[in-house]
Design an enzyme around this catalytic site. Structure first.
Site, PDB file in Angstrom:
ATOM      1  N   ALA A   1      -2.394   4.283   0.720  1.00 56.15           N
ATOM      2  CA  ALA A   1      -3.766   4.719   0.480  1.00 56.15           C
ATOM      3  C   ALA A   1      -4.754   3.624   0.859  1.00 56.15           C
ATOM      4  CB  ALA A   1      -3.941   5.121  -0.984  1.00 56.15           C
ATOM      5  N   GLY A   2      -4.369   2.361   0.623  1.00 57.70           N
ATOM      6  CA  GLY A   2      -5.239   1.250   1.009  1.00 57.70           C
ATOM      7  C   GLY A   2      -5.458   1.186   2.504  1.00 57.70           C
TER       8      GLY A   2
ATOM      9  N   GLU B   1      -6.506  -4.031  -3.835  1.00 54.64           N
ATOM     10  CA  GLU B   1      -5.382  -4.553  -4.626  1.00 54.64           C
ATOM     11  C   GLU B   1      -4.308  -3.486  -4.549  1.00 54.64           C
ATOM     12  OE1 GLU B   1      -2.565  -4.954  -6.907  1.00 54.64           O
ATOM     13  OE2 GLU B   1      -3.927  -4.239  -8.465  1.00 54.64           O
TER      14      GLU B   1
ATOM     15  N   CYS C   1       2.288  -2.669 -10.475  1.00 50.48           N
ATOM     16  CA  CYS C   1       2.394  -3.254  -9.134  1.00 50.48           C
ATOM     17  C   CYS C   1       2.998  -4.652  -9.166  1.00 50.48           C
ATOM     18  CB  CYS C   1       1.023  -3.277  -8.461  1.00 50.48           C
ATOM     19  SG  CYS C   1      -0.259  -4.130  -9.415  1.00 50.48           S
TER      20      CYS C   1
END
Length: 497
Positions: free
Chosen positions: A248-249, A266, A300
């Site tokens: 998605a980043g 992040e 994460c």
């Protein structure tokens, strides 16, 4: 593994039928709902209104007007810091509600949720303290004798896009420093965790009503991917800050890059814990199981690759098998449990798929491997230790986001470093050794944003972020506050000769 048979269930939680735009709850332009499913009972716990692209446009317009008018950005850092402290106080009054919601959204047991929510409140206060110490202007003398003023100015309208696995903490990471810097913010929450942002919106509404935050400065929306992309691409947004998956980043960075919008990311992790041959296993067991299985691995920063030498492999494998299998798992409303269910069926199926793939690739499950037989309801995956993992296997390359640990054998210290660094990720890590200086030296060789020596330290008041595809930018500390400033140089005239 400890299993509880208590039948305690979730307290009732209210639905949210409106969207929060510019500091007020208002009707949406659409009529779609998002359902929150309790991961323990597997039943719908609450519904919240889904925002539309038109709602996004309304929120961006409100933020743009408020920022450009200077009603918030024109206040001093100390004035804004006072408001951040008030947000913390009002959230603290809602800790019971937030604790309940944390269990429903993430699946963590109630005692874990309570501690997480209290820590998150503390992060708001930490941001306020950093803001009070922040100096937005520095004067420097030029070679010609004149003075140039170096100014830190807010980045503008911020789209803060947060994940489902820690909403209030991520709001503290993103919205709190953005507001402290003088930005206006559109907070976009994840459909999997819609209620925590709603409680935050209630706090903002209270402060808007009291005249502490101007209208337009904060909006809170819950939306799907298509609507979220309209926020990223809206030309009224100056800065996108995102926490979530690396996939998605990449998409957000690509969309923002088309108009050179500022981006802070992040992202994911596949963090390695290196156990050196001189490590005391008692010290390892004090932190490594928690470091890999916190929030049932839905973190994460989880230490999901454990690296051990061939000489100590059997000893470490036996100790870790016992440790992971002993972690208390069960009903999240029972306070004695450390691990609860995964957040939803989609997450359960994804994690189970990774375990099955590892076995097909030739790895061996030492403990766990699926739903415990004793738990017939809830999206549970037992803490799973997988041996015989090579670093080129999918289980070692991709972020699982569940309590699944890969045991990887290394030949020597250089090989351990090479394995740790052989990843697209670089978010966290650990080194276990009785020689602290050796551990520090090794930590400097690992290409990752955070490394703990002999532990799994979690202190989000310090800078946190990743190398490589784990992101760019930092959250926490003065570094996290600095993300929300642009640098301007104003050259004042030199003195007359």
């Amino acid at each position: 593994m400890t299993i509880t048979d208590t039948l305690a269930s979730a307290p009732p939680v209210a639905d949210r039928a409106q969207v929060f735009i510019g500091g007020r709850w208002v009707d949406s332009t659409g009529d779609e709902w998002i359902e929150l499913v309790d991961p323990w009972s597997e039943q719908t716990a609450a519904r919240i209104r889904s925002a539309t692209t038109q709602d996004v446009e309304r929120a961006v317009d409100a933020a743009r007007r408020s920022f450009d008018s200077g009603v918030w950005s024109g206040k001093s850092m100390s004035e804004r810091a006072e408001v951040i402290d008030e947000i913390a106080t009002l959230l603290e009054r809602r800790l019971d509600d937030l604790t309940t919601i944390g269990v429903l959204e993430v699946g963590v047991p109630i005692t874990v949720s309570a501690g997480t929510q209290q820590m998150s409140v503390g992060l708001f206060r930490a941001v306020a303290a950093e803001a009070r110490d922040f100096t937005p202007r520095e004067d420097r003398t030029r070679a010609d004798g004149g003075v140039s003023r170096i100014l830190a100015e807010p980045t503008g309208v911020v789209a803060a896009i947060i994940p489902w696995n820690g909403p209030i903490g991520t709001i503290a990471f993103k919205v709190a420093p953005a507001l402290a810097a003088g930005c206006s913010v559109i907070l976009k929450g994840a459909p999997d965790a819609p209620l925590s942002p709603a409680v935050f919106a209630d706090v903002i509404a209270e402060l808007v009503a009291a005249g502490k935050i101007p209208e337009g400065v904060v909006s809170v929306l819950i939306a799907d991917r298509e609507v979220s992309e309209s926020l990223v691409t809206n030309p009224g947004v100056d800065h996108i800050t995102f926490t979530g998956s690396t996939a998605a980043g990449r998409r957000i960075a690509a969309l923002a890059g088309a108009r050179i919008a500022r981006v802070s990311l992040e992202l994911g992790g596949k963090s390695a814990a290196i156990i050196l041959d001189d490590a005391d296993l008692d010290h390892v067991l004090q932190s490594l199981p928690m470091g890999g299985c916190m929030q049932s691995g839905q973190a994460c920063i989880a230490l999901t690759r454990v690296l051990v030498s061939r000489a100590r492999h059997d000893e470490v494998a036996a100790a870790l098998t016992a440790a992971y299998s002993a972690l208390p798992m069960g009903n999240p409303w029972a306070p004695e449990n450390f691990l609860g269910p995964l957040a939803g069926q989609r997450h359960y199926e994804r994690v189970q798929g990774y375990i099955d793939a590892a076995v097909r690739d030739g790895a061996t499950v030492l403990t766990g491997g699926g739903r415990p037989d004793e738990l017939t309801q809830g999206y549970f995956v037992a803490p799973t230790l997988i041996d015989g993992v090579r670093n080129d296997m999918r289980i070692a390359r991709e972020e699982v986001f569940g309590p699944v640990i890969s045991l990887i054998t290394y030949e020597d210290e250089d090989d351990a470093v090479a394995i740790a660094n052989d990843s697209i990720y670089g978010l966290s890590g650990a080194v276990y050794t009785e020689d602290v200086d050796r551990g520090y030296a090794l930590a400097q060789r690992i290409r990752t944003g955070t490394v703990s020596v002999n532990g799994s330290v979690i202190d989000f008041t310090l800078p946190f972020g990743g190398y490589k595809q784990s992101g760019m930018g930092r959250e926490g500390g003065v570094e996290g506050l600095a993300e929300f400033f642009e640098t301007k140089t104003v050259h004042m005239p030199a003195p007359a000769q």
